[in-house]
Design a protein around this motif. Structure first.
Motif, short mmCIF file in Angstrom:
data_model
loop_
_atom_site.label_atom_id
_atom_site.label_comp_id
_atom_site.label_asym_id
_atom_site.label_seq_id
_atom_site.Cartn_x
_atom_site.Cartn_y
_atom_site.Cartn_z
N GLY A 279 15.59 -80.56 -25.44
CA GLY A 279 15.34 -81.35 -24.25
C GLY A 279 13.88 -81.39 -23.83
O GLY A 279 13.57 -81.51 -22.64
N ILE A 280 12.99 -81.30 -24.80
CA ILE A 280 11.55 -81.30 -24.54
C ILE A 280 11.01 -82.71 -24.78
O ILE A 280 11.19 -83.27 -25.86
N ALA A 281 10.35 -83.28 -23.78
CA ALA A 281 9.81 -84.64 -23.91
C ALA A 281 8.63 -84.68 -24.85
O ALA A 281 7.78 -83.78 -24.85
N PHE A 282 8.56 -85.74 -25.66
CA PHE A 282 7.47 -85.87 -26.64
C PHE A 282 7.36 -87.32 -27.07
O PHE A 282 8.24 -88.14 -26.81
N ALA A 283 6.26 -87.61 -27.75
CA ALA A 283 6.08 -88.87 -28.46
C ALA A 283 5.61 -88.55 -29.87
O ALA A 283 5.09 -87.46 -30.12
N VAL A 284 5.81 -89.48 -30.78
CA VAL A 284 5.46 -89.25 -32.18
C VAL A 284 4.28 -90.13 -32.58
O VAL A 284 4.24 -91.32 -32.24
#
Length: 304
Positions: A279-284
């Motif tokens: 549940g950790i927000a991220f972008a790639v």
């Protein structure tokens, strides 16, 4: 390989076990690309110049085309040592510190790495700093996770590399599955992903990071006592190590700023799955695109 436009320079990413080269035009567009397994380890035996000249000839590059290189060609055991910028390092200064390599017709430059000269947490980056140069846009604080043999967790502040930590996740995985009792657990693995086993490894180790070595031994016990498959064992080991890395990265203060995963291919998929599970927000961000963008920026400073 012939091209239909005029190359402005050649860009090279020279890793320990891999080699990539692009011919790039004045707009920063790649005109041609070649990849091989002729990384630093091979080049130390074959010859760095021989490998580079061979690829440039195969791409029909002009004899006087400039070449900008990042990565292990600039290591102490590489072609020519390119040294380090000290952290905190302004990434747009990399080009000015590039080392020139002697060549009869070409202007060849190797970019430096970055050193964290902290007696408590000494660390070095070589190659990844150029990817970060291609990613950094001066948008405030950012945490960048760079999976690999030696994964990097980096703090960017605008276009400055403010600090970083290296996790030997990939190398430990390789050692465990090839040179410890766990090699028996993965014998016969087909490469078929066992997502449940991977997620269990991530979840359990992230919850209790200090228990990672015990969780690893349980992989073999689970197989001997309950018949767990080799693919499940392999993915559980991967999950345990990645879960421990993420826990350490967040404990070191990485959770206070937007997070980017800078990776491509299977490694990107593994870290995406782990972060989504937790549940950790991220972008790639695409690692190949960032590498070429960083080399292009540096080339623009070297040959304006």
């Amino acid at each position: 390989m012939a091209t239909h436009s005029t190359p402005r320079f050649a860009a090279v990413d020279w890793g320990t076990s891999s080699f990539r080269i692009w011919l790039v035009d004045a707009r920063g567009q790649a005109l041609a690309e070649r990849r091989s397994a002729e990384g630093m380890t091979v080049a130390r035996e074959t010859g760095f110049r021989k490998i580079l000249d061979g690829h440039l000839a195969a791409m029909q590059a002009p004899q006087d085309l400039g070449v900008v290189i990042c990565g292990m060609a600039g290591a102490r055991q590489g072609w020519v040592e390119a040294g380090y910028l000290d952290c905190p390092a302004p990434l747009d200064a990399l080009a000015a510190r590039a080392i020139r390599v002697g060549h009869e017709t070409r202007d060849i430059r190797i970019l430096p790495g970055v050193a964290q000269r902290d007696a408590d947490h000494p660390d070095v980056i070589r190659g990844e700093e150029t990817q970060l140069l291609g990613l950094a846009h001066g948008e405030g604080a950012l945490t960048v996770v760079m999976p690999g043999t030696h994964s990097k967790w980096v703090r960017l502040e605008g276009t400055t590399l403010a600090g970083f930590a290296t996790h030997m996740t990939g190398e430990i995985f390789q050692a465990l599955t090839s040179a410890t009792l766990l090699k028996h657990a993965v014998e016969g693995a087909t490469g078929q992903r066992d997502h449940a086993a991977f997620r269990a490894g991530v979840r359990e180790t992230f919850a209790v990071p200090a228990g990672w070595s015990s969780r690893l031994f349980e992989v073999r016990g689970r197989q001997l006592l309950f018949g767990a498959a080799a693919d499940a064992a392999r993915d559980r080991i991967s999950g345990i190590l990645i879960g421990a890395e993420i826990a350490a990265g967040l404990a070191q203060g990485a959770g206070g700023s937007p997070l980017r995963i800078l990776a491509s291919g299977r490694l990107a998929d593994l870290y995406i799955e782990a972060f989504e599970l937790l549940g950790i927000a991220f972008a790639v961000e695409d690692a190949d695109r960032a590498t070429l963008a960083g080399l292009t920026f540096a080339a623009g400073r070297i040959w304006p």
